[in-house]
Scaffold this active site. Structure first.
Site, PDB file in Angstrom:
ATOM      1  N   ARG A  30      67.067  96.355  77.139  1.00 57.13           N
ATOM      2  CA  ARG A  30      67.153  96.512  75.845  1.00 57.13           C
ATOM      3  C   ARG A  30      67.463  98.127  75.275  1.00 57.13           C
ATOM      4  NH1 ARG A  30      64.578  92.015  73.693  1.00 57.13           N
ATOM      5  NH2 ARG A  30      62.600  91.265  74.831  1.00 57.13           N
ATOM      6  N   ASP A  75      72.120  82.546  68.359  1.00 60.18           N
ATOM      7  CA  ASP A  75      73.019  81.718  69.373  1.00 60.18           C
ATOM      8  C   ASP A  75      72.854  80.575  68.832  1.00 60.18           C
ATOM      9  OD1 ASP A  75      73.606  80.870  71.853  1.00 60.18           O
ATOM     10  OD2 ASP A  75      71.534  81.421  72.887  1.00 60.18           O
ATOM     11  N   PHE A  90      76.263  85.686  78.248  1.00 61.74           N
ATOM     12  CA  PHE A  90      75.060  86.282  78.093  1.00 61.74           C
ATOM     13  C   PHE A  90      75.060  87.790  77.990  1.00 61.74           C
ATOM     14  CE2 PHE A  90      70.790  87.567  79.264  1.00 61.74           C
ATOM     15  CZ  PHE A  90      70.029  86.804  78.409  1.00 61.74           C
ATOM     16  N   GLU A 120      68.199  90.665  62.624  1.00 59.68           N
ATOM     17  CA  GLU A 120      68.190  89.833  63.857  1.00 59.68           C
ATOM     18  C   GLU A 120      69.184  90.353  64.951  1.00 59.68           C
ATOM     19  OE1 GLU A 120      66.825  88.495  66.200  1.00 59.68           O
ATOM     20  OE2 GLU A 120      66.794  86.362  66.024  1.00 59.68           O
ATOM     21  N   ASP A 121      68.833  90.413  66.186  1.00 57.42           N
ATOM     22  CA  ASP A 121      69.908  90.970  67.137  1.00 57.42           C
ATOM     23  C   ASP A 121      71.069  89.869  67.249  1.00 57.42           C
ATOM     24  OD1 ASP A 121      68.282  89.094  68.431  1.00 57.42           O
ATOM     25  OD2 ASP A 121      68.063  90.294  70.224  1.00 57.42           O
TER      26      ASP A 121
HETATM   27  P1  IMP Z   1      68.431  81.152  68.728  1.00 58.15           P
HETATM   28  O1  IMP Z   1      67.349  80.479  68.048  1.00 58.15           O
HETATM   29  O2  IMP Z   1      69.103  80.345  69.702  1.00 58.15           O
HETATM   30  O3  IMP Z   1      69.410  81.743  67.532  1.00 58.15           O
HETATM   31  O4  IMP Z   1      67.852  82.173  69.546  1.00 58.15           O
HETATM   32  C1  IMP Z   1      68.264  83.828  69.323  1.00 58.15           C
HETATM   33  C2  IMP Z   1      67.460  84.595  70.112  1.00 58.15           C
HETATM   34  O5  IMP Z   1      67.702  84.375  71.512  1.00 58.15           O
HETATM   35  C3  IMP Z   1      67.866  86.006  69.831  1.00 58.15           C
HETATM   36  O6  IMP Z   1      67.049  86.657  68.873  1.00 58.15           O
HETATM   37  C4  IMP Z   1      67.652  86.634  71.279  1.00 58.15           C
HETATM   38  O7  IMP Z   1      66.412  87.130  71.504  1.00 58.15           O
HETATM   39  C5  IMP Z   1      67.757  85.294  72.257  1.00 58.15           C
HETATM   40  N1  IMP Z   1      69.166  85.456  72.640  1.00 58.15           N
HETATM   41  C6  IMP Z   1      70.128  84.706  72.524  1.00 58.15           C
HETATM   42  N2  IMP Z   1      71.464  84.946  73.144  1.00 58.15           N
HETATM   43  C7  IMP Z   1      70.886  85.953  73.866  1.00 58.15           C
HETATM   44  C8  IMP Z   1      71.905  86.844  74.838  1.00 58.15           C
HETATM   45  O8  IMP Z   1      73.123  86.754  74.830  1.00 58.15           O
HETATM   46  N3  IMP Z   1      71.176  87.869  75.306  1.00 58.15           N
HETATM   47  C9  IMP Z   1      69.743  88.099  75.224  1.00 58.15           C
HETATM   48  N4  IMP Z   1      69.109  87.440  74.284  1.00 58.15           N
HETATM   49  C10 IMP Z   1      69.904  86.305  73.832  1.00 58.15           C
HETATM   50 MG    MG Z   2      65.794  87.949  69.070  1.00 53.73          MG
END
Ligand code: IMP
Ligand code: MG
Length: 190
Positions: A166, A104, A153, A100-101
């Site tokens: 990206r 959050d 962000f 995963e990238d």
């Molecule tokens: P989560 O379910 O809130 O953990 O969502 C994670 C997903 O939200 C990541 O896989 C990203 O695609 C996106 N995301 C969360 N924070 C960022 C950010 O700072 N920049 C860009 N994408 C983000």
């Molecule tokens: Mg993602």
């Protein structure tokens, strides 16, 4: 060189990312020595990290992808998760590494990791380039973590803002609208 907006502040320069990704690749290869794991990239953000990570790994791999959408929590505290594309590889009895990238809120992986666990893999590990604790509701065990960035962000190295950026080789914080002097601290993890 691409022109980068002035309000994008570098948080992780490309060489720092590359060094860390190589370290993670070595560690993963030690842990999975003699195995041939299935590497599952979470689209779209993980594509760049995955591409570098598998080339830093010494063990042979299979690659598959999943795409998961998460909806905001305006109306529900739990949010809503939908698997838009599931992996097509059977994982029962196999070693699986989800890539995963950024973590959050943690909702996406909280949901999808438990889905994958139901399919009885031999092991299920998680690699994430960035952990962002600020808004975290679920904190999955991150077996291989690149960096912790407290807040903000972020774009670049797979992370997008409205679908763009990206392709930047480094990670930047979009600082517009944030108080002066606010900048996230990036910590490496051993
Ligand atoms: P989560 O379910 O809130 O953990 O969502 C994670 C997903 O939200 C990541 O896989 C990203 O695609 C996106 N995301 C969360 N924070 C960022 C950010 O700072 N920049 C860009 N994408 C983000
Ligand atoms: Mg993602």
């Amino acid at each position: 060189m691409k022109k980068i907006p002035e309000n994008y502040k570098i948080v992780l320069p490309p060489d720092r990312i590359q060094t860390r990704v190589r370290e993670l690749g070595v560690k993963i290869s030690e842990d999975l020595r003699g195995q041939s794991p299935i590497v599952v990239g979470v689209l779209k953000g993980a594509c760049i990290f995955l591409a570098d990570l598998v080339r830093a790994m010494e063990v042979p791999v299979e690659i598959d992808f999943a795409q998961i959408s998460s909806y905001g929590d305006e109306t529900r505290s739990t949010g809503r998760i939908k698997v838009l594309k599931d992996i097509s590889t059977p994982i029962a009895g196999r070693h699986v590494l989800v890539v995963e990238d950024i973590i959050d809120t943690g909702r996406t992986l909280h949901y999808y990791l438990s889905e994958l666990q139901l399919r009885n893999p031999a092991s299920l590990r998680l690699a994430a380039l960035i952990n962002k604790p600020e808004r975290q509701e679920y904190t999955p065990t991150i077996d291989y973590l690149g960096f912790t960035i407290d807040s903000g962000f972020l774009v670049g190295y797979g992370l997008d803002f409205a679908g763009m950026w990206r392709d930047l080789p480094g990670v930047y914080e979009v600082v517009e609208g944030q108080p002066k002097g606010h900048s996230p601290k990036a910590r490496g993890h051993e």
